[in-house]
Enzyme design. Sequence first.
Site, PDB file in Angstrom:
ATOM      1  N   ASP A  42     -18.107   7.991  -8.592  1.00 38.97           N
ATOM      2  CA  ASP A  42     -18.104   6.670  -7.961  1.00 38.97           C
ATOM      3  C   ASP A  42     -16.800   5.967  -8.323  1.00 38.97           C
ATOM      4  OD1 ASP A  42     -20.780   4.934  -6.791  1.00 38.97           O
ATOM      5  OD2 ASP A  42     -18.990   3.783  -7.299  1.00 38.97           O
ATOM      6  N   THR A  54     -25.646   7.001   6.460  1.00 33.77           N
ATOM      7  CA  THR A  54     -26.096   6.797   7.836  1.00 33.77           C
ATOM      8  C   THR A  54     -24.886   6.411   8.683  1.00 33.77           C
ATOM      9  OG1 THR A  54     -28.229   6.089   6.993  1.00 33.77           O
ATOM     10  CG2 THR A  54     -27.708   5.478   9.265  1.00 33.77           C
ATOM     11  N   ASN A 107     -35.081   5.161  12.332  1.00 32.07           N
ATOM     12  CA  ASN A 107     -35.140   3.797  11.769  1.00 32.07           C
ATOM     13  C   ASN A 107     -35.441   2.767  12.846  1.00 32.07           C
ATOM     14  OD1 ASN A 107     -34.802   4.498   9.159  1.00 32.07           O
ATOM     15  ND2 ASN A 107     -32.800   3.574   8.884  1.00 32.07           N
ATOM     16  N   PHE A 147     -46.665   1.940   9.100  1.00 30.69           N
ATOM     17  CA  PHE A 147     -45.709   1.003   9.710  1.00 30.69           C
ATOM     18  C   PHE A 147     -46.321   0.161  10.818  1.00 30.69           C
ATOM     19  CE2 PHE A 147     -41.557   1.269   7.739  1.00 30.69           C
ATOM     20  CZ  PHE A 147     -41.882   2.203   6.768  1.00 30.69           C
ATOM     21  N   CYS A 175     -31.309  -1.205   5.400  1.00 34.28           N
ATOM     22  CA  CYS A 175     -31.244  -0.183   6.454  1.00 34.28           C
ATOM     23  C   CYS A 175     -31.648  -0.657   7.840  1.00 34.28           C
ATOM     24  CB  CYS A 175     -32.085   1.018   6.031  1.00 34.28           C
ATOM     25  SG  CYS A 175     -31.407   1.820   4.574  1.00 34.28           S
TER      26      CYS A 175
HETATM   27  N1  LIG Z   1     -30.724   2.599   0.434  1.00 31.27           N
HETATM   28  C1  LIG Z   1     -31.519   3.374   1.140  1.00 31.27           C
HETATM   29  O1  LIG Z   1     -32.737   3.299   1.045  1.00 31.27           O
HETATM   30  C2  LIG Z   1     -30.956   4.380   2.100  1.00 31.27           C
HETATM   31  C3  LIG Z   1     -31.788   5.402   2.598  1.00 31.27           C
HETATM   32  C4  LIG Z   1     -31.256   6.319   3.496  1.00 31.27           C
HETATM   33  C5  LIG Z   1     -29.914   6.248   3.876  1.00 31.27           C
HETATM   34  N2  LIG Z   1     -29.141   5.251   3.375  1.00 31.27           N
HETATM   35  C6  LIG Z   1     -27.721   5.248   3.747  1.00 31.27           C
HETATM   36  O2  LIG Z   1     -27.017   5.861   2.670  1.00 31.27           O
HETATM   37  C7  LIG Z   1     -25.726   5.247   2.488  1.00 31.27           C
HETATM   38  C8  LIG Z   1     -25.604   4.714   1.070  1.00 31.27           C
HETATM   39  O3  LIG Z   1     -26.575   3.702   0.886  1.00 31.27           O
HETATM   40  P1  LIG Z   1     -26.885   3.076  -0.563  1.00 31.27           P
HETATM   41  O4  LIG Z   1     -28.004   2.118  -0.366  1.00 31.27           O
HETATM   42  O5  LIG Z   1     -27.006   4.167  -1.550  1.00 31.27           O
HETATM   43  O6  LIG Z   1     -25.520   2.285  -0.809  1.00 31.27           O
HETATM   44  P2  LIG Z   1     -25.006   1.610  -2.167  1.00 31.27           P
HETATM   45  O7  LIG Z   1     -24.186   0.475  -1.763  1.00 31.27           O
HETATM   46  O8  LIG Z   1     -26.168   1.410  -3.091  1.00 31.27           O
HETATM   47  O9  LIG Z   1     -24.085   2.750  -2.835  1.00 31.27           O
HETATM   48  C9  LIG Z   1     -22.861   3.164  -2.324  1.00 31.27           C
HETATM   49  C10 LIG Z   1     -21.982   3.593  -3.494  1.00 31.27           C
HETATM   50  O10 LIG Z   1     -20.781   4.191  -3.001  1.00 31.27           O
HETATM   51  C11 LIG Z   1     -19.718   3.839  -3.895  1.00 31.27           C
HETATM   52  N3  LIG Z   1     -18.430   4.064  -3.219  1.00 31.27           N
HETATM   53  C12 LIG Z   1     -17.880   3.365  -2.203  1.00 31.27           C
HETATM   54  N4  LIG Z   1     -16.709   3.924  -1.850  1.00 31.27           N
HETATM   55  C13 LIG Z   1     -16.511   4.999  -2.654  1.00 31.27           C
HETATM   56  C14 LIG Z   1     -15.491   5.976  -2.755  1.00 31.27           C
HETATM   57  N5  LIG Z   1     -14.443   5.977  -1.950  1.00 31.27           N
HETATM   58  N6  LIG Z   1     -15.630   6.940  -3.692  1.00 31.27           N
HETATM   59  C15 LIG Z   1     -16.708   6.960  -4.514  1.00 31.27           C
HETATM   60  N7  LIG Z   1     -17.707   6.061  -4.455  1.00 31.27           N
HETATM   61  C16 LIG Z   1     -17.600   5.087  -3.532  1.00 31.27           C
HETATM   62  C17 LIG Z   1     -20.012   2.389  -4.238  1.00 31.27           C
HETATM   63  O11 LIG Z   1     -19.346   1.978  -5.410  1.00 31.27           O
HETATM   64  C18 LIG Z   1     -21.541   2.443  -4.404  1.00 31.27           C
HETATM   65  O12 LIG Z   1     -21.914   2.717  -5.740  1.00 31.27           O
HETATM   66  C19 LIG Z   1     -25.642   4.182   3.586  1.00 31.27           C
HETATM   67  O13 LIG Z   1     -25.037   4.746   4.713  1.00 31.27           O
HETATM   68  C20 LIG Z   1     -27.096   3.874   3.899  1.00 31.27           C
HETATM   69  O14 LIG Z   1     -27.282   3.388   5.190  1.00 31.27           O
HETATM   70  C21 LIG Z   1     -29.609   4.323   2.482  1.00 31.27           C
HETATM   71  O1  LIG Z   2     -45.777  -1.655   8.203  1.00 31.09           O
HETATM   72  C1  LIG Z   2     -44.739  -2.114   7.724  1.00 31.09           C
HETATM   73  C2  LIG Z   2     -43.815  -1.318   7.000  1.00 31.09           C
HETATM   74  C3  LIG Z   2     -42.650  -1.907   6.507  1.00 31.09           C
HETATM   75  N1  LIG Z   2     -42.421  -3.225   6.708  1.00 31.09           N
HETATM   76  C4  LIG Z   2     -41.161  -3.831   6.205  1.00 31.09           C
HETATM   77  O2  LIG Z   2     -40.066  -3.023   6.635  1.00 31.09           O
HETATM   78  C5  LIG Z   2     -38.996  -3.073   5.705  1.00 31.09           C
HETATM   79  C6  LIG Z   2     -38.507  -1.682   5.370  1.00 31.09           C
HETATM   80  O3  LIG Z   2     -39.492  -0.983   4.642  1.00 31.09           O
HETATM   81  P1  LIG Z   2     -39.358   0.576   4.313  1.00 31.09           P
HETATM   82  O4  LIG Z   2     -39.046   1.305   5.538  1.00 31.09           O
HETATM   83  O5  LIG Z   2     -40.564   0.984   3.572  1.00 31.09           O
HETATM   84  O6  LIG Z   2     -38.127   0.579   3.290  1.00 31.09           O
HETATM   85  P2  LIG Z   2     -36.610   1.088   3.360  1.00 31.09           P
HETATM   86  O7  LIG Z   2     -36.241   1.456   1.990  1.00 31.09           O
HETATM   87  O8  LIG Z   2     -35.786   0.081   4.098  1.00 31.09           O
HETATM   88  O9  LIG Z   2     -36.649   2.460   4.205  1.00 31.09           O
HETATM   89  C7  LIG Z   2     -36.241   2.558   5.569  1.00 31.09           C
HETATM   90  O10 LIG Z   2     -34.838   2.651   5.677  1.00 31.09           O
HETATM   91  C8  LIG Z   2     -34.279   3.775   4.939  1.00 31.09           C
HETATM   92  C9  LIG Z   2     -32.775   3.663   5.054  1.00 31.09           C
HETATM   93  O11 LIG Z   2     -32.265   4.194   6.233  1.00 31.09           O
HETATM   94  C10 LIG Z   2     -34.818   5.066   5.535  1.00 31.09           C
HETATM   95  O12 LIG Z   2     -34.271   6.178   4.841  1.00 31.09           O
HETATM   96  C11 LIG Z   2     -36.358   5.071   5.432  1.00 31.09           C
HETATM   97  O13 LIG Z   2     -36.876   6.247   6.045  1.00 31.09           O
HETATM   98  C12 LIG Z   2     -36.879   3.827   6.144  1.00 31.09           C
HETATM   99  O14 LIG Z   2     -38.306   3.752   5.998  1.00 31.09           O
HETATM  100  C13 LIG Z   2     -39.549  -3.864   4.496  1.00 31.09           C
HETATM  101  O15 LIG Z   2     -39.057  -5.182   4.552  1.00 31.09           O
HETATM  102  C14 LIG Z   2     -41.054  -3.845   4.679  1.00 31.09           C
HETATM  103  O16 LIG Z   2     -41.676  -4.988   4.149  1.00 31.09           O
HETATM  104  C15 LIG Z   2     -43.316  -4.019   7.415  1.00 31.09           C
HETATM  105  O17 LIG Z   2     -43.106  -5.215   7.609  1.00 31.09           O
HETATM  106  N2  LIG Z   2     -44.465  -3.428   7.901  1.00 31.09           N
END
Ligand SMILES: NC(=O)c1ccc[n+]([C@@H]2O[C@H](COP(=O)([O-])OP(=O)(O)OC[C@H]3O[C@@H](n4cnc5c(N)ncnc54)[C@H](O)[C@@H]3O)[C@@H](O)[C@H]2O)c1
Ligand SMILES: O=c1ccn([C@@H]2O[C@H](COP(=O)(O)OP(=O)(O)O[C@H]3O[C@H](CO)[C@@H](O)[C@H](O)[C@H]3O)[C@@H](O)[C@H]2O)c(=O)[nH]1
Length: 430
Positions: free
Chosen positions: A30, A121, A208, A249, A260
């Site tokens: 990172d 993403t 999503n 959901f 997200c």
């Molecule tokens: N948070 C989730 O639930 C979730 C789930 C599925 C997909 N995603 C996707 O995954 C991706 C990451 O999400 P996140 O929530 O983990 O983000 P985050 O902001 O928590 O983490 C991103 C990290 O990348 C680091 N970073 C940035 N530029 C960098 C570089 N050039 N080299 C090394 N490190 C670097 C940052 O310092 C940070 O620690 C996004 O595209 C998001 O949409 C998130």
């Molecule tokens: O029936 C439901 C389910 C969820 N929520 C709301 O929806 C939001 C998202 O919830 P959830 O999807 O459980 O959490 P995330 O961590 O945002 O996960 C979503 O976003 C991620 C990032 O892309 C994906 O990887 C996951 O599959 C997708 O579920 C929250 O505010 C919840 O309160 C509702 O209001 N009603």
Amino acid sequence: MNILVIGTGYVGTTTALVFAEMGWKVTGLDTDQQKLNQLQNGILYFHEPGLKELLIKHNSSGQLQFTSNKKEAIQKSDVIFICVGTPSRPDGSADLSYVKQVAEDVAYHMNGYKLVVNKSTVPVGTQEKVTEWISESNRHAHPYDVASNPEFLREGKALEDSLHPDRIIIGTKSDRAAKLLQQLYSSMTCEIIETTPRTAELIKYASNAFLATKISYMNELSRLSDRLDVDIREVAKGMGLDLRIGSRFLQAGIGYGGSCFPKDVSALQQTAEENGMKLQILEQVVNVNKSQYLYMLDKAKKKLGDFAGKKAAVLGLAFKPDTDDIREAPSLRLIQDLLGQQATVHLYDPIAKLPASFTHDHLTVASMAEDVFKEADAVFICTEWTMFQELDWKSIHPQMKQPNLFDGRNMLDAKTMKSFGYYYEGIGYK
Ligand SMILES: NC(=O)c1ccc[n+]([C@@H]2O[C@H](COP(=O)([O-])OP(=O)(O)OC[C@H]3O[C@@H](n4cnc5c(N)ncnc54)[C@H](O)[C@@H]3O)[C@@H](O)[C@H]2O)c1
Ligand SMILES: O=c1ccn([C@@H]2O[C@H](COP(=O)(O)OP(=O)(O)O[C@H]3O[C@H](CO)[C@@H](O)[C@H](O)[C@H]3O)[C@@H](O)[C@H]2O)c(=O)[nH]1
């Protein structure tokens, strides 16, 4: 196989820990030295059930290490996962600058074949862009592949979702890349779908946006249910038993938040616009979501009249339970509106914290839930933390000035609350 995870945020840290748990040698890289220091010391800097234990286990097993040394980390790796952020630009499209930076770093330091896998993403066509960016800085013309492998974990359930995913999507046209990824995921029991990178990228956004649509659909129906004197939770139960619909959901509430859904829905809309069309359904999904917390505030206004000088107890700040993430949490907008209308707000969340910059003379943050109710005119529940169900609601009631309870997550039992003397309203449920 040596795995490098670039970006140790929510996704990257979870990914690194799960690969370590699967027996692979993993490095987390990172640019944020503070995060790395904490992870190196076994400190999980965000709240996510089960991850801390794995961090401590694999820090000492030697299976996992964290570094800021790009050159060394890239050179010793076989497979490189990109897990950096892809935030929204002002126009709603995805900002790929962090992904581009990683592609350039990989190209600059690579010393032989690398499989670069994008887990962030990203819009359709990004795998092609990453391939180009690497090619432009690949001074020694080393061989490489770029694959798409979107992540579907939910916050609060990240470990469970990553250890037992519903599916794994591999987007690549390269046999070598597909073989490596199949090997990497060989211990997983779910279906692994191999497809093109563009399809993989769209599957992520489509999933999503569909889940967000389900939520907004139920939220809009919850408003109708209120008018028809119907319980939306029972409607959801009846609908959900139809296997074609599914029971998940369908929970009405004050709207979806998080890092997200809002960002990904708008990025998909932007992709459509760039391709000369509007996604009409998503437009309404966003509109319903934006106004859903206002629907709860309107209910309160009807009961309380003007908010000026009233005291509001707000339970829950995180965008969902079991996380400390407050990105796009509806609670934030609700608190801002209450303060804007001269109410006093007393907030409690068991884990999530307001940013230091979020201060107001009429806002206090309690360290115990029990501290927010005294002389309150209304309670607003924004996050369905289990502990709110376990509060002694019977003894809270007499402490309040007016026992109004607005349950934005339909988590309490209306009958019981009314029997304690509360005026209770959920969302499509009373
Ligand atoms: N948070 C989730 O639930 C979730 C789930 C599925 C997909 N995603 C996707 O995954 C991706 C990451 O999400 P996140 O929530 O983990 O983000 P985050 O902001 O928590 O983490 C991103 C990290 O990348 C680091 N970073 C940035 N530029 C960098 C570089 N050039 N080299 C090394 N490190 C670097 C940052 O310092 C940070 O620690 C996004 O595209 C998001 O949409 C998130
Ligand atoms: O029936 C439901 C389910 C969820 N929520 C709301 O929806 C939001 C998202 O919830 P959830 O999807 O459980 O959490 P995330 O961590 O945002 O996960 C979503 O976003 C991620 C990032 O892309 C994906 O990887 C996951 O599959 C997708 O579920 C929250 O505010 C919840 O309160 C509702 O209001 N009603």
